[in-house]
Design a protein around this motif. Structure first.
Motif, PDB file in Angstrom:
ATOM      1  N   ASP A 253     -22.211  -2.469   4.519  1.00 17.65           N
ATOM      2  CA  ASP A 253     -21.738  -1.483   5.001  1.00 17.65           C
ATOM      3  C   ASP A 253     -21.785  -1.224   6.930  1.00 17.65           C
ATOM      4  O   ASP A 253     -21.379  -0.285   6.930  1.00 17.65           O
ATOM      5  CB  ASP A 253     -23.504  -0.869   4.709  1.00 17.65           C
ATOM      6  CG  ASP A 253     -23.263   0.119   3.377  1.00 17.65           C
ATOM      7  OD1 ASP A 253     -22.423   0.354   2.585  1.00 17.65           O
ATOM      8  OD2 ASP A 253     -24.287   0.301   2.645  1.00 17.65           O
ATOM      9  N   ALA A 254     -22.412  -2.502   7.229  1.00 15.07           N
ATOM     10  CA  ALA A 254     -22.712  -2.492   8.800  1.00 15.07           C
ATOM     11  C   ALA A 254     -20.744  -3.656   8.362  1.00 15.07           C
ATOM     12  O   ALA A 254     -19.681  -2.976   9.666  1.00 15.07           O
ATOM     13  CB  ALA A 254     -23.370  -3.376   9.310  1.00 15.07           C
ATOM     14  N   VAL A 255     -20.604  -3.840   8.286  1.00 14.62           N
ATOM     15  CA  VAL A 255     -19.427  -5.035   8.431  1.00 14.62           C
ATOM     16  C   VAL A 255     -18.101  -4.372   7.852  1.00 14.62           C
ATOM     17  O   VAL A 255     -17.344  -5.017   9.463  1.00 14.62           O
ATOM     18  CB  VAL A 255     -20.058  -6.501   7.991  1.00 14.62           C
ATOM     19  CG1 VAL A 255     -18.514  -7.785   7.506  1.00 14.62           C
ATOM     20  CG2 VAL A 255     -21.069  -7.410   7.879  1.00 14.62           C
ATOM     21  N   VAL A 256     -17.761  -3.902   6.844  1.00 13.22           N
ATOM     22  CA  VAL A 256     -16.822  -3.622   6.308  1.00 13.22           C
ATOM     23  C   VAL A 256     -15.837  -2.773   7.746  1.00 13.22           C
ATOM     24  O   VAL A 256     -15.065  -1.900   7.999  1.00 13.22           O
ATOM     25  CB  VAL A 256     -16.495  -2.925   5.421  1.00 13.22           C
ATOM     26  CG1 VAL A 256     -15.180  -2.368   4.836  1.00 13.22           C
ATOM     27  CG2 VAL A 256     -17.414  -3.861   3.959  1.00 13.22           C
ATOM     28  N   PRO A 257     -16.704  -1.714   8.374  1.00 14.48           N
ATOM     29  CA  PRO A 257     -16.285  -0.766   9.618  1.00 14.48           C
ATOM     30  C   PRO A 257     -15.609  -1.264   9.945  1.00 14.48           C
ATOM     31  O   PRO A 257     -14.461  -0.931  10.816  1.00 14.48           O
ATOM     32  CB  PRO A 257     -17.440   0.170   9.344  1.00 14.48           C
ATOM     33  CG  PRO A 257     -18.547   0.553   8.043  1.00 14.48           C
ATOM     34  CD  PRO A 257     -18.076  -1.490   7.259  1.00 14.48           C
ATOM     35  N   VAL A 258     -16.359  -2.272  10.351  1.00 12.99           N
ATOM     36  CA  VAL A 258     -15.637  -3.002  11.680  1.00 12.99           C
ATOM     37  C   VAL A 258     -14.515  -4.288  11.445  1.00 12.99           C
ATOM     38  O   VAL A 258     -13.896  -3.912  12.112  1.00 12.99           O
ATOM     39  CB  VAL A 258     -17.050  -4.163  12.318  1.00 12.99           C
ATOM     40  CG1 VAL A 258     -16.412  -4.553  12.657  1.00 12.99           C
ATOM     41  CG2 VAL A 258     -18.097  -3.271  12.806  1.00 12.99           C
ATOM     42  N   PHE A 259     -14.553  -4.700  10.675  1.00 15.54           N
ATOM     43  CA  PHE A 259     -13.114  -5.326   9.822  1.00 15.54           C
ATOM     44  C   PHE A 259     -12.289  -4.157   9.750  1.00 15.54           C
ATOM     45  O   PHE A 259     -11.480  -4.612  10.364  1.00 15.54           O
ATOM     46  CB  PHE A 259     -13.634  -5.603   8.399  1.00 15.54           C
ATOM     47  CG  PHE A 259     -14.269  -7.386   8.972  1.00 15.54           C
ATOM     48  CD1 PHE A 259     -15.272  -7.518   9.339  1.00 15.54           C
ATOM     49  CD2 PHE A 259     -13.837  -7.912   8.498  1.00 15.54           C
ATOM     50  CE1 PHE A 259     -16.030  -8.681   9.546  1.00 15.54           C
ATOM     51  CE2 PHE A 259     -13.743  -9.557   9.055  1.00 15.54           C
ATOM     52  CZ  PHE A 259     -15.099 -10.239   8.973  1.00 15.54           C
ATOM     53  N   VAL A 260     -12.529  -2.582   9.206  1.00 19.68           N
ATOM     54  CA  VAL A 260     -10.960  -2.422   8.692  1.00 19.68           C
ATOM     55  C   VAL A 260     -10.422  -1.634  10.207  1.00 19.68           C
ATOM     56  O   VAL A 260      -9.372  -1.651  10.289  1.00 19.68           O
ATOM     57  CB  VAL A 260     -11.760  -1.399   8.134  1.00 19.68           C
ATOM     58  CG1 VAL A 260     -10.592  -0.043   7.932  1.00 19.68           C
ATOM     59  CG2 VAL A 260     -11.606  -1.016   6.338  1.00 19.68           C
ATOM     60  N   PRO A 292     -18.444  -7.802  -5.487  1.00 22.29           N
ATOM     61  CA  PRO A 292     -17.925  -6.392  -6.182  1.00 22.29           C
ATOM     62  C   PRO A 292     -18.946  -4.835  -6.438  1.00 22.29           C
ATOM     63  O   PRO A 292     -17.912  -4.077  -6.521  1.00 22.29           O
ATOM     64  CB  PRO A 292     -17.394  -7.178  -7.587  1.00 22.29           C
ATOM     65  CG  PRO A 292     -18.879  -7.594  -7.477  1.00 22.29           C
ATOM     66  CD  PRO A 292     -18.952  -8.777  -6.288  1.00 22.29           C
ATOM     67  N   ARG A 293     -20.616  -5.089  -7.074  1.00 26.13           N
ATOM     68  CA  ARG A 293     -20.869  -4.169  -6.662  1.00 26.13           C
ATOM     69  C   ARG A 293     -21.227  -3.007  -5.083  1.00 26.13           C
ATOM     70  O   ARG A 293     -20.880  -2.147  -5.190  1.00 26.13           O
ATOM     71  CB  ARG A 293     -22.187  -4.344  -7.675  1.00 26.13           C
ATOM     72  CG  ARG A 293     -23.132  -3.600  -7.789  1.00 26.13           C
ATOM     73  CD  ARG A 293     -24.521  -3.442  -8.020  1.00 26.13           C
ATOM     74  NE  ARG A 293     -24.166  -4.382  -9.427  1.00 26.13           N
ATOM     75  CZ  ARG A 293     -25.182  -5.159  -9.672  1.00 26.13           C
ATOM     76  NH1 ARG A 293     -26.699  -5.168  -9.587  1.00 26.13           N
ATOM     77  NH2 ARG A 293     -24.879  -5.783 -11.268  1.00 26.13           N
ATOM     78  N   GLU A 294     -21.706  -4.144  -4.291  1.00 25.39           N
ATOM     79  CA  GLU A 294     -21.424  -3.316  -2.951  1.00 25.39           C
ATOM     80  C   GLU A 294     -20.434  -2.844  -2.530  1.00 25.39           C
ATOM     81  O   GLU A 294     -20.979  -1.821  -1.428  1.00 25.39           O
ATOM     82  CB  GLU A 294     -22.558  -4.659  -1.831  1.00 25.39           C
ATOM     83  CG  GLU A 294     -23.131  -4.831  -2.552  1.00 25.39           C
ATOM     84  CD  GLU A 294     -23.765  -6.118  -3.624  1.00 25.39           C
ATOM     85  OE1 GLU A 294     -22.380  -6.542  -4.040  1.00 25.39           O
ATOM     86  OE2 GLU A 294     -24.847  -6.611  -4.136  1.00 25.39           O
ATOM     87  N   ILE A 295     -19.073  -3.542  -2.477  1.00 26.13           N
ATOM     88  CA  ILE A 295     -18.198  -3.370  -1.863  1.00 26.13           C
ATOM     89  C   ILE A 295     -17.597  -2.186  -2.833  1.00 26.13           C
ATOM     90  O   ILE A 295     -16.823  -1.562  -1.574  1.00 26.13           O
ATOM     91  CB  ILE A 295     -17.150  -3.986  -2.183  1.00 26.13           C
ATOM     92  CG1 ILE A 295     -16.306  -4.807  -0.750  1.00 26.13           C
ATOM     93  CG2 ILE A 295     -16.463  -4.657  -2.941  1.00 26.13           C
ATOM     94  CD1 ILE A 295     -16.427  -4.855   0.431  1.00 26.13           C
ATOM     95  N   ALA A 296     -18.125  -1.827  -3.959  1.00 28.99           N
ATOM     96  CA  ALA A 296     -17.517  -0.492  -4.560  1.00 28.99           C
ATOM     97  C   ALA A 296     -16.911   0.371  -3.363  1.00 28.99           C
ATOM     98  O   ALA A 296     -16.236   1.632  -3.881  1.00 28.99           O
ATOM     99  CB  ALA A 296     -18.084  -0.285  -5.397  1.00 28.99           C
ATOM    100  N   LYS A 297     -18.374   0.982  -2.958  1.00 30.67           N
ATOM    101  CA  LYS A 297     -18.273   2.368  -2.443  1.00 30.67           C
ATOM    102  C   LYS A 297     -17.314   2.097  -0.947  1.00 30.67           C
ATOM    103  O   LYS A 297     -16.680   3.722  -0.569  1.00 30.67           O
ATOM    104  CB  LYS A 297     -19.643   2.920  -1.409  1.00 30.67           C
ATOM    105  CG  LYS A 297     -19.687   1.929  -0.449  1.00 30.67           C
ATOM    106  CD  LYS A 297     -21.779   1.893   0.653  1.00 30.67           C
ATOM    107  CE  LYS A 297     -22.220   1.462  -1.203  1.00 30.67           C
ATOM    108  NZ  LYS A 297     -23.171   1.444  -0.207  1.00 30.67           N
ATOM    109  N   HIS A 298     -16.409   1.197  -0.851  1.00 33.43           N
ATOM    110  CA  HIS A 298     -16.151   0.963   0.444  1.00 33.43           C
ATOM    111  C   HIS A 298     -14.359   0.889   0.164  1.00 33.43           C
ATOM    112  O   HIS A 298     -13.605   0.946   0.451  1.00 33.43           O
ATOM    113  CB  HIS A 298     -16.049  -0.014   1.912  1.00 33.43           C
ATOM    114  CG  HIS A 298     -17.742  -0.219   1.769  1.00 33.43           C
ATOM    115  ND1 HIS A 298     -17.708   0.605   3.315  1.00 33.43           N
ATOM    116  CD2 HIS A 298     -18.501  -0.480   1.272  1.00 33.43           C
ATOM    117  CE1 HIS A 298     -19.305   0.556   3.354  1.00 33.43           C
ATOM    118  NE2 HIS A 298     -19.698  -0.247   2.388  1.00 33.43           N
ATOM    119  N   LEU A 299     -14.416   0.987  -1.230  1.00 36.02           N
ATOM    120  CA  LEU A 299     -12.943  -0.192  -1.973  1.00 36.02           C
ATOM    121  C   LEU A 299     -11.842   1.541  -1.883  1.00 36.02           C
ATOM    122  O   LEU A 299     -10.463   0.839  -1.582  1.00 36.02           O
ATOM    123  CB  LEU A 299     -13.125   0.132  -3.759  1.00 36.02           C
ATOM    124  CG  LEU A 299     -13.168  -1.075  -4.099  1.00 36.02           C
ATOM    125  CD1 LEU A 299     -13.402  -1.043  -5.358  1.00 36.02           C
ATOM    126  CD2 LEU A 299     -12.376  -2.123  -4.238  1.00 36.02           C
TER     127      LEU A 299
END
Length: 347
Positions: A253-260, A292-299
């Protein structure tokens, strides 16, 4: 008893020949010593020390062939001698890496890597405790880049195999190795090895330490002004993600938004921007595969981001065709001109 006596006599003879003036004799003696050690031979503490000293001395030999054979012999010797001798060998090799001859440092490093690879499991805790602290001192040597590189590489090997045995040093490893990713370090190869070292640390780090690691990296990414530094930090998170697997999930939840966010705009086709977004996409791919489970909300956000760049090719430029047409016309005129010359010659 006779067999043991013969083996002891053979070892004594071989030890004398390892110091022979002829490099071929030294090589053969070291090779035969390696073969002899693979047999069921018993050695007392004195003989162990003599053999260890002889093999370590061969690492300084003027002949590359003798050096290589000594490294091979070292791998066999580690399985034969007592824990005390293994500790002394590790300490000696580490000293040679830190303070030995510059031109032989890679040989010393190969020797220590061999020790870390072949050392019996039960010796790990005792040997690696002291070794970790000494390698960290090598990582902090700013004046000698090669010492820093070899120290980082051996520390990585140590953490991969015996990381859980040196948990008391994890905090120090994190602090010192993270410093190698800062703006003060200009060598890209140092940063790359530091990233690999942190990835090795992460495999045995506690959840608390892992949270500190990701938190620190994300803070530096957000605060970074230089694209090069940001790219290095994003690469580091991607490297770590490939070693910790599912443990990364709680940090997505902290990492993905920064990468995007750092993928940027498709219209920005500067080389630096393209390299940065390539690292971001590689990291995002790793997150999807491992969590795959934790990333679902960011897909949804990831798909939208990926599609924007799937429609855009920064390597394609319509205007690039025009000069090529001019070149074709020029070549055609040249061919016609050459043809006229041929006709003139024939006439």
């Amino acid at each position: 008893k006779r067999k043991e006596a013969m083996s002891t006599a053979s070892l004594n003879l071989l030890l004398e020949q390892t110091a022979d003036w002829d490099k071929d004799n030294r090589y053969m003696a070291t090779s035969d010593l390696c073969t002899e050690l693979q047999k069921e031979v018993k050695m007392d503490a004195t003989m162990e020390r003599r053999i260890c000293a002889a093999v370590l001395k061969q690492l300084d030999d003027q002949s590359n062939d003798v050096q290589s054979m000594a490294v091979k012999c070292l791998g066999v010797l580690l399985k034969k001698v007592q824990k005390t001798q293994v500790g002394e060998i590790a300490d000696k090799l580490c000293s040679l890496i830190l303070d030995g001859k510059d031109e032989l440092r890679d040989i010393y490093s190969i020797g220590l890597k061999t020790l870390l690879k072949d050392m019996p499991d039960e010796m790990g805790a005792t040997v690696c405790d002291k070794l970790t602290k000494r390698l960290l001192s090598g990582v902090q040597q700013g004046a000698k880049v090669d010492v820093k590189l070899e120290s980082l590489e051996n520390l990585t090997d140590l953490l991969k195999r015996f990381g859980s045995e040196v948990s008391q040093d994890h905090g120090a490893v994190l602090e010192i190795v993270l410093a190698q990713l800062g703006p003060g370090e200009k060598k890209a190869v140092v940063k790359k090895r530091a990233a690999s070292c942190l990835a090795a640390l992460a495999t045995s780090a506690s959840d608390e330490l892992l949270e500190t690691l990701f938190g620190t990296l994300l803070e530096r990414i957000e605060a970074g002004d230089e694209v090069e530094c940001t790219r290095t930090l994003i690469q580091t998170i991607g490297t770590i993600s490939r070693t910790v697997g599912g443990r990364l999930g709680q940090h997505l939840d902290a990492v993905v938004p920064v990468f995007v966010r750092h993928v940027g705009d498709a219209g920005d086709d500067a080389n630096e921007a393209n390299e940065l977004r390539e690292n971001c996409f590689q990291g995002l791919e790793s997150f999807v595969l491992r969590c795959p489970r934790e990333i679902a909300k960011h897909l949804d956000a990831l798909v939208e981001c990926a599609l924007a760049f799937a429609k855009y090719d920064p390597n394609y430029d319509d205007e690039a065709e025009e000069p090529m047409e001019e070149d074709d016309e020029y070549e055609q005129e040249e061919d016609e001109y050459d043809g006229e010359d041929d006709d003139d010659d024939s006439s």
